[in-house]
Write a protein that holds these residues in place. Structure first.
Motif, mmCIF file in Angstrom:
data_model
loop_
_atom_site.group_PDB
_atom_site.id
_atom_site.type_symbol
_atom_site.label_atom_id
_atom_site.label_comp_id
_atom_site.label_asym_id
_atom_site.label_seq_id
_atom_site.Cartn_x
_atom_site.Cartn_y
_atom_site.Cartn_z
ATOM 1 N N LYS A 334 0.741 -1.141 0.031
ATOM 2 C CA LYS A 334 0.043 -0.101 -0.022
ATOM 3 C C LYS A 334 0.942 1.168 -0.038
ATOM 4 C CE LYS A 334 -3.431 -2.336 2.871
ATOM 5 N NZ LYS A 334 -4.306 -2.168 4.033
ATOM 6 N N LEU A 335 2.201 1.158 0.683
ATOM 7 C CA LEU A 335 2.754 2.308 0.891
ATOM 8 C C LEU A 335 3.874 2.661 -0.547
ATOM 9 C CD1 LEU A 335 3.743 1.807 4.667
ATOM 10 C CD2 LEU A 335 2.324 3.467 3.855
ATOM 11 N N SER A 336 3.818 1.743 -1.134
ATOM 12 C CA SER A 336 4.657 1.916 -2.246
ATOM 13 C C SER A 336 4.228 2.958 -3.539
ATOM 14 C CB SER A 336 4.729 0.605 -3.157
ATOM 15 O OG SER A 336 5.777 0.660 -4.350
ATOM 16 N N LEU A 337 5.216 3.791 -3.445
ATOM 17 C CA LEU A 337 5.114 5.083 -4.327
ATOM 18 C C LEU A 337 6.043 5.159 -5.636
ATOM 19 C CD1 LEU A 337 3.889 7.917 -1.700
ATOM 20 C CD2 LEU A 337 2.508 6.471 -3.381
ATOM 21 N N LYS A 338 6.555 3.937 -5.970
ATOM 22 C CA LYS A 338 7.539 4.103 -7.106
ATOM 23 C C LYS A 338 6.953 4.354 -8.295
ATOM 24 C CE LYS A 338 10.146 0.176 -4.824
ATOM 25 N NZ LYS A 338 10.525 -1.165 -5.188
ATOM 26 N N GLY A 339 7.866 4.908 -9.338
ATOM 27 C CA GLY A 339 7.747 5.613 -10.399
ATOM 28 C C GLY A 339 6.570 6.742 -10.196
ATOM 29 N N ALA A 340 5.749 6.754 -11.348
ATOM 30 C CA ALA A 340 4.742 8.015 -11.093
ATOM 31 C C ALA A 340 3.412 7.586 -10.692
ATOM 32 C CB ALA A 340 4.647 8.462 -12.712
ATOM 33 N N PRO A 341 2.994 7.544 -9.639
ATOM 34 C CA PRO A 341 1.831 6.698 -9.264
ATOM 35 C C PRO A 341 0.568 7.839 -9.402
ATOM 36 C CG PRO A 341 2.836 8.270 -7.443
ATOM 37 C CD PRO A 341 3.812 8.291 -8.422
ATOM 38 N N LYS A 342 -0.485 7.050 -9.613
ATOM 39 C CA LYS A 342 -1.824 7.658 -10.167
ATOM 40 C C LYS A 342 -2.707 7.879 -8.636
ATOM 41 C CE LYS A 342 -1.730 5.844 -14.641
ATOM 42 N NZ LYS A 342 -2.625 5.020 -15.764
ATOM 43 N N SER A 343 -3.040 9.187 -8.777
ATOM 44 C CA SER A 343 -3.894 9.522 -7.357
ATOM 45 C C SER A 343 -5.215 8.575 -7.700
ATOM 46 C CB SER A 343 -4.080 11.014 -7.320
ATOM 47 O OG SER A 343 -4.789 11.573 -8.329
ATOM 48 N N ASP A 344 -5.553 8.224 -8.571
ATOM 49 C CA ASP A 344 -7.150 7.524 -8.628
ATOM 50 C C ASP A 344 -6.597 6.011 -8.761
ATOM 51 O OD1 ASP A 344 -5.650 7.301 -11.199
ATOM 52 O OD2 ASP A 344 -7.469 7.994 -12.383
ATOM 53 N N HIS A 345 -5.537 5.561 -8.612
ATOM 54 C CA HIS A 345 -5.254 3.943 -8.485
ATOM 55 C C HIS A 345 -5.896 3.390 -6.997
ATOM 56 C CE1 HIS A 345 -3.387 0.347 -9.503
ATOM 57 N NE2 HIS A 345 -2.773 0.208 -8.319
ATOM 58 N N LYS A 346 -7.035 2.834 -7.287
ATOM 59 C CA LYS A 346 -7.503 2.280 -5.869
ATOM 60 C C LYS A 346 -8.053 0.914 -6.322
ATOM 61 C CE LYS A 346 -9.172 6.799 -4.813
ATOM 62 N NZ LYS A 346 -10.350 7.842 -4.710
ATOM 63 N N SER A 347 -8.090 0.005 -5.074
ATOM 64 C CA SER A 347 -8.393 -1.433 -5.462
ATOM 65 C C SER A 347 -9.934 -1.525 -5.319
ATOM 66 C CB SER A 347 -7.975 -2.157 -3.992
ATOM 67 O OG SER A 347 -8.603 -1.687 -3.056
ATOM 68 N N PRO A 348 -10.563 -2.698 -5.857
ATOM 69 C CA PRO A 348 -11.970 -2.889 -6.079
ATOM 70 C C PRO A 348 -12.498 -2.467 -4.688
ATOM 71 C CG PRO A 348 -10.709 -4.514 -7.265
ATOM 72 C CD PRO A 348 -9.645 -3.896 -6.576
ATOM 73 N N ALA A 349 -11.716 -2.966 -3.501
ATOM 74 C CA ALA A 349 -12.685 -2.676 -2.238
ATOM 75 C C ALA A 349 -12.666 -1.188 -1.861
ATOM 76 C CB ALA A 349 -11.759 -3.462 -1.027
ATOM 77 N N GLU A 350 -11.482 -0.492 -2.146
ATOM 78 C CA GLU A 350 -11.518 1.019 -2.024
ATOM 79 C C GLU A 350 -12.679 1.614 -2.923
ATOM 80 O OE1 GLU A 350 -7.022 2.058 -0.861
ATOM 81 O OE2 GLU A 350 -7.556 1.642 -2.841
ATOM 82 N N LEU A 351 -12.641 1.206 -4.068
ATOM 83 C CA LEU A 351 -13.876 1.920 -4.733
ATOM 84 C C LEU A 351 -15.416 1.734 -4.327
ATOM 85 C CD1 LEU A 351 -12.366 0.973 -8.445
ATOM 86 C CD2 LEU A 351 -12.439 3.315 -7.290
ATOM 87 N N GLU A 352 -15.372 0.341 -3.873
ATOM 88 C CA GLU A 352 -16.551 0.185 -3.441
ATOM 89 C C GLU A 352 -16.957 0.711 -1.943
ATOM 90 O OE1 GLU A 352 -19.607 -3.792 -1.868
ATOM 91 O OE2 GLU A 352 -17.518 -4.111 -3.113
#
Length: 697
Positions: A334-352
């Motif tokens: 969850k804490l990994s921010l390697k590369g260029a992270p996307k602020s809208d990158h969320k798991s299915p559980a988070e979206l629900e």
């Protein structure tokens, strides 16, 4: 009796998603996990450093990293504030790279929603309105081009226009809640045409952006004459809002099952537009909305299905299941921010989880609007009082909204007095039997779930956004019930309303038990940090109990345990209004004819209050004296023996001089209504003593 309604001098709607007291304390809460702490600090330092990097990709990365850190973590937000993160993000709104600007706006949006008033005030002081104001015509121009010829829109149009517009609108909404100074400055921008352009293009734009525009308008039109007046006077705007509220009626589902994201956003949008129309009512001709009774034809049909279909226990259970799924994901992943992270990158559980939170917030909004509808007391504005304008009294019941004018009447009414009387009397007579149809769904929303409040042991909620939304719904539902019952219990209503059936008489104890069940589940630990909503539940709930007790006076049987709780709450509450509510409720319970022991317990407490002038505020003391008069005004009731055996006549005679002294101490100019009330109680007390003496019992 106090009704729950908005006051102009108070802060408006609270934009905070989750109160900080509901949340774990950032890095301090992670002390048990050294790996988490060690992972956060370097990334935070790197993000702050890269915010000023000459490389646009680095600046974008920094904005996204900040956005990920700040959500639902007050201590981390404060650490970033100490590094002037707000100022850095505001500067990035003028960045040469469009994607950096978009990400900076997204981070500022999240700060507004999760950080609350202090951060919004800091943004305003750091002149965030200057770049925001410049964005409005640019967004409008680009939006118009895309709407006229969608093929000209590049692939990233939604990211750079729709999402960006959503972020800017949300920031403006939150800023407007911060202070009157910020609201006045935003009013000068002239946002109504800009916001209405999104609603007018509803079929061509993302629902999320349109809903944000509607949310912003709902807030801007709430007790804000410059904006509400501009919108009210434009027939096209009000017709557009009306069409949204009435639209797609054939596709509406009677319950919340089987709904997708689009359905939920449509519901939220419809509820918001209903609230906007009520904020700007009455709407003048020639708008088609001028012919619509906003309360009866729009609010009830649109909002009652929303609150009736919500199952808080089911939502709470589903949230707990999703939390368990999330906890199974490795922490470092969850804490990994390697590369260029996307602020809208969320798991299915988070979206629900976000979807469920949005459903809860829609229910909360619907109940808030109904609470405003059911408030019967006008704002205490001197100018309205001096002019003597008639005020609408709106009583919410199961058969709809009873629109009744006060004593002054309406000189311009088309119906004759006889016609109005004939129409309203059947409505009043039918009201008690119809109460369950509106009250039952509200009562259901007051019942607690495992996630309704943070744990009393001081730990954080398993999912703070859900807890914040649930507790807000519980308190809003109680506020609405408070308004309904105290409205029905007003003297004018009581003169014309009686219980004509066994069902009517039985409804009172059932409602009383349901409210008491909800309050009992709240518990008594209401003064600890993070438990403010528990305290609110009790403070508002006792008002509901008072209204129910008035309506079913003589029917409700006083229970020793419940009376003790009310007595303890009265003693512990610092707010005199809460003390008055407790005393008023106890007064009604004491008037159950056969409950002599309950009467004795309550009356002894009331008499004791008259003997503590230094410890009892003015209003509760007057309420206690008035309560004793009402309880023992009929010497033929069985419990009158308590008055005689207890020597209450002597106690009240001794209290006369105290009451006179208290009344003399009330300022005639500053507390005119309280002084009038005090003089009335004083005179009634003297007359009551003379009456009881004459009985020679």
């Amino acid at each position: 009796m106090g009704k729950s309604q908005k006051k102009r001098q108070m802060r408006r709607h609270n934009p905070m998603r989750v109160p900080d007291s509901h949340l774990p304390k950032g890095l301090d809460s992670a002390s048990a996990s050294s790996s988490k702490r060690e992972a956060i600090l370097p990334i935070m330092q790197k993000a702050c450093f890269r915010m000023e990097s000459p490389d646009a990709a680095e600046r974008k990365w920094a904005c996204v990293a900040v956005s990920n850190f700040i959500q639902n973590d007050p201590s981390t937000r404060r650490l970033l504030q100490g590094k002037n993160i707000v100022g850095s993000l505001v500067n990035r709104l003028s960045d040469s790279d469009e994607e950096v600007v978009v990400e900076a706006a997204g981070s500022l949006r999240n700060l507004c929603i999760d950080g609350g008033y202090d951060i919004c005030a800091e943004m305003y002081n750091k002149r965030i309105l200057s770049p925001l104001k410049a964005f409005i015509p640019k967004i409008s121009s680009t939006l118009s081009q895309y709407l006229e010829n969608p093929k000209t829109a590049p692939d990233n149009a939604q990211k750079l226009v729709y999402e960006f517009a959503d972020n800017i609108i949300t920031i403006l909404w939150c800023l407007s809640e911060t202070s009157n100074k910020a609201l006045d400055a935003i009013n000068q921008i002239g946002l109504v045409p800009f916001l209405m352009s999104f609603l007018g293009s509803k079929d061509k734009l993302p629902l999320s952006t349109i809903t944000s525009a509607a949310q912003c308008l709902y807030v801007f039109t709430d007790d804000n004459p410059p904006v509400s007046g501009e919108l009210r006077s434009n027939g096209e705007y009000t017709a557009c809002l009306l069409a949204i509220v009435r639209g797609n009626e054939e596709t509406r589902k009677p319950n919340g099952k089987g709904k997708d994201v689009s359905d939920d956003r449509e519901t939220t949008l419809r509820v918001l537009c209903t609230g906007i129309l009520r904020n700007v009512a009455p709407i003048p001709p020639p708008s088609i909305a001028a012919m619509v009774d906003i309360d009866t034809e729009l609010i009830l049909p649109a909002l009652l299905p929303v609150i009736s279909s919500a199952s808080l226990p089911e939502i709470s259970q589903r949230v707990q299941e999703l939390i368990a799924q999330e906890e199974a994901v490795p922490e470092m992943e969850k804490l990994s921010l390697k590369g260029a992270p996307k602020s809208d990158h969320k798991s299915p559980a988070e979206l629900e989880l976000e979807l469920l939170e949005r459903r809860l917030r829609t229910v909360q909004l619907a109940v808030e609007i109904l609470t405003g509808v059911s408030a019967t007391l006008p704002d205490p504005e001197p100018e309205a009082e001096e002019v003597g304008e008639a005020q609408d009294v709106i009583v919410l019941t199961g058969v709809g909204l009873l629109d009744e004018m006060d004593e002054d009447g309406d000189d311009e009414a088309e119906n004759t007095d006889e016609e109005v009387e004939m129409e309203t009397q059947p409505q009043k007579a039918a009201a008690p039997s119809a109460l369950p149809s509106i009250i039952e769904p509200l009562l259901a929303l007051t019942q607690l779930t495992p996630l309704s409040f943070p744990p009393t042991a001081g730990a954080a909620s398993p999912h703070p956004p859900t807890t914040s939304a649930l507790s807000a719904i519980h308190t809003c539902a109680l506020e609405c019930l408070n308004n309904i019952f105290l409205s029905l219990a007003s003297p004018a209503q009581l003169q014309t309303r009686g219980f004509t059936s066994d069902a009517d008489r039985e409804a009172g104890p059932k409602i009383w038990d349901a409210v008491w069940r909800a309050l009992s589940a709240v518990g008594t630990d209401v003064e600890s940090a993070g438990q403010e909503r528990r305290r609110d539940m009790w403070y508002i709930g006792v008002g509901v109990l008072w209204g129910v007790a008035i309506l079913w006076k003589g029917i409700l049987v006083p229970q020793v345990e419940q009376a003790n709780v009310l007595i303890q709450l009265c003693a512990a509450a610092s707010d005199p209004a809460v003390k008055v509510k407790c005393i008023g409720t106890l007064e009604c319970l004491a008037q159950h004819p056969e409950s002599i022991d309950g009467n004795r317990m309550i009356s002894q407490f009331l008499v004791s209050l008259l003997g503590q002038p230094a410890a009892v505020p003015t209003e509760p003391l007057l309420q206690a004296a008035s309560a004793l008069i009402d309880i023992y005004s009929d010497e033929t009731v069985p419990y009158d023996i308590v008055f005689r055996q207890g020597g209450y006549l002597r106690s009240l005679t001794t209290a006369v001089e105290l009451v006179r002294k208290v009344v003399r101490g009330i300022d005639r100019k500053r507390e005119r209504e309280l002084r009038r009330r005090g003089e009335e109680v004083r005179d009634n007390l003297v007359a009551f003593i003379e009456y009881r003496r004459a009985l020679r019992l």
